[in-house]
Design a protein around this motif. Structure first.
Motif, PDB file in Angstrom:
ATOM      1  N   LEU A  75       5.642  46.261   8.387  1.00 40.44           N
ATOM      2  CA  LEU A  75       6.364  45.382   9.306  1.00 40.44           C
ATOM      3  C   LEU A  75       5.571  44.102   9.524  1.00 40.44           C
ATOM      4  N   PHE A  97       8.285  44.390   4.544  1.00 41.88           N
ATOM      5  CA  PHE A  97       7.767  44.066   3.207  1.00 41.88           C
ATOM      6  C   PHE A  97       7.083  45.315   2.678  1.00 41.88           C
ATOM      7  N   GLU A 123      -5.968  44.293   9.424  1.00 43.39           N
ATOM      8  CA  GLU A 123      -4.823  44.494  10.329  1.00 43.39           C
ATOM      9  C   GLU A 123      -4.749  45.974  10.680  1.00 43.39           C
ATOM     10  N   GLU A 125      -3.064  49.195  12.147  1.00 41.86           N
ATOM     11  CA  GLU A 125      -1.646  49.507  12.356  1.00 41.86           C
ATOM     12  C   GLU A 125      -1.425  51.009  12.521  1.00 41.86           C
ATOM     13  N   ASP A 154      -3.936  47.415   7.117  1.00 42.47           N
ATOM     14  CA  ASP A 154      -3.109  46.638   6.186  1.00 42.47           C
ATOM     15  C   ASP A 154      -3.931  45.432   5.732  1.00 42.47           C
ATOM     16  N   LYS A 171      -0.705  41.481  -0.458  1.00 44.26           N
ATOM     17  CA  LYS A 171      -0.747  42.750   0.266  1.00 44.26           C
ATOM     18  C   LYS A 171      -1.033  43.935  -0.648  1.00 44.26           C
TER      19      LYS A 171
HETATM   20 ZN    ZN Z   1       0.430  44.335   8.608  1.00 46.41          ZN
END
Ligand code: ZN
Length: 279
Positions: A75, A97, A123, A125, A154, A171
């Motif tokens: 997200l 994504f 990140e 999460e 992430d 990513k």
């Molecule tokens: Zn993220």
């Protein structure tokens, strides 16, 4: 119940993380599959919940607590303060994504800094793992489709993310999804939407959020995504990151060789990964 995977990369086997130590599940159930789609289709979480097996002090590598998910859905901008720090509006509907499965990495494994691109960022999460296949899942039924939750970093290549104008490459570099330490079933979590989550970089607190600030909560995400995308057992939905990523700091902070990033979520645990040069 805390499900883990033990052993060398590519040869992991399922286990339980208990107060008295680790249970090597193949010792007790020689036919138990790896923690993958089959594991959930065969109903192993319910079968294991009824057992009481002794733990032991096993010193082995821990792999990511899920093997080969069909997809890792992420997200974007799902915490208001994070959207704001990027100078962005919060999205009117969940913005999804993908990270590709080559990103999966153990909870304490090194993360490889890419050769081709820089500005690597963290990140923390809350990641949800699907236990039961579903399409057009209604919100009230959404949590019944969840096998458990875990922590995901992430990891993001901002140079590629911004240069490409979309997020696939930035990513999805190898090792960019450290996951773990365990897949924790929801009975051990209680309210999914009141969990503190933090990131520390070399011991310095960088992110300090709470899942109550998710713009779209977990049932909303599952209902929205599954409207036209079938969710399969083992699929990962990572729910987005709170404020405090490196790239939007003043001055920006990007990860360097040797940095250690620890991501923690209340009631789940910590993952800790060192960033190393990709030889
Ligand atoms: Zn993220």
């Amino acid at each position: 119940m805390k499900l883990i995977r033990l052993g060398p990369r590519g040869q992991e086997r399922p286990g339980l993380w208990q107060a008295d130590g680790i249970v090597d599940l193949r010792v007790h159930f020689p036919d138990i599959p790896d923690i993958n789609e089959e594991f959930f289709r065969q109903g192993w979480p319910a079968r294991l919940a009824g057992t009481a097996l002794p733990g032991q002090g096993l010193k082995e590598r821990w792999g990511p607590p899920i093997a080969r998910p069909s997809k890792i859905i992420c997200l974007g901008k799902n915490y208001l303060e994070h959207a704001k720090e990027g100078g962005l509006e919060s999205p009117p509907a969940p913005l999804i994504f993908c990270k590709t499965p080559n990103t999966l990495n153990g909870p304490f494994d090194p993360v490889l800094l890419p050769q081709s691109s820089g500005q690597i960022d963290w990140e923390v999460e809350l990641a949800v793992v699907i236990g039961t296949e579903g399409k057009r899942i209604a919100k009230p039924e959404a949590l019944a489709h969840v096998a458990g939750v875990t922590v995901m970093n992430d990891v993001s290549g901002r140079q590629a993310q911004f240069a490409d104008s979309q997020w696939y490459r930035g990513k999805s570099f190898d090792t960019f999804a450290p996951l773990g330490p365990a897949l924790v079933t929801l009975d051990e979590i209680g309210d999914l939407h009141s969990l503190n989550l933090t990131t520390q970089v070399n011991g310095r607190l960088m992110q300090d959020g709470n899942t109550r600030d998710l713009i779209f909560d977990v049932p909303t995400l599952i209902a929205d995504i599954s409207a036209d995308i079938t969710l399969m057992p083992g699929d990962v939905i990572s729910t987005g990151t709170p404020a405090g990523v490196g790239i939007f700091r003043n001055p920006p902070v990007v990860l360097q060789e040797g940095d250690e990033v620890a991501c923690w979520i209340e009631k789940i645990g910590s993952i800790k990964n060192r960033f190393v040069r990709h030889l």
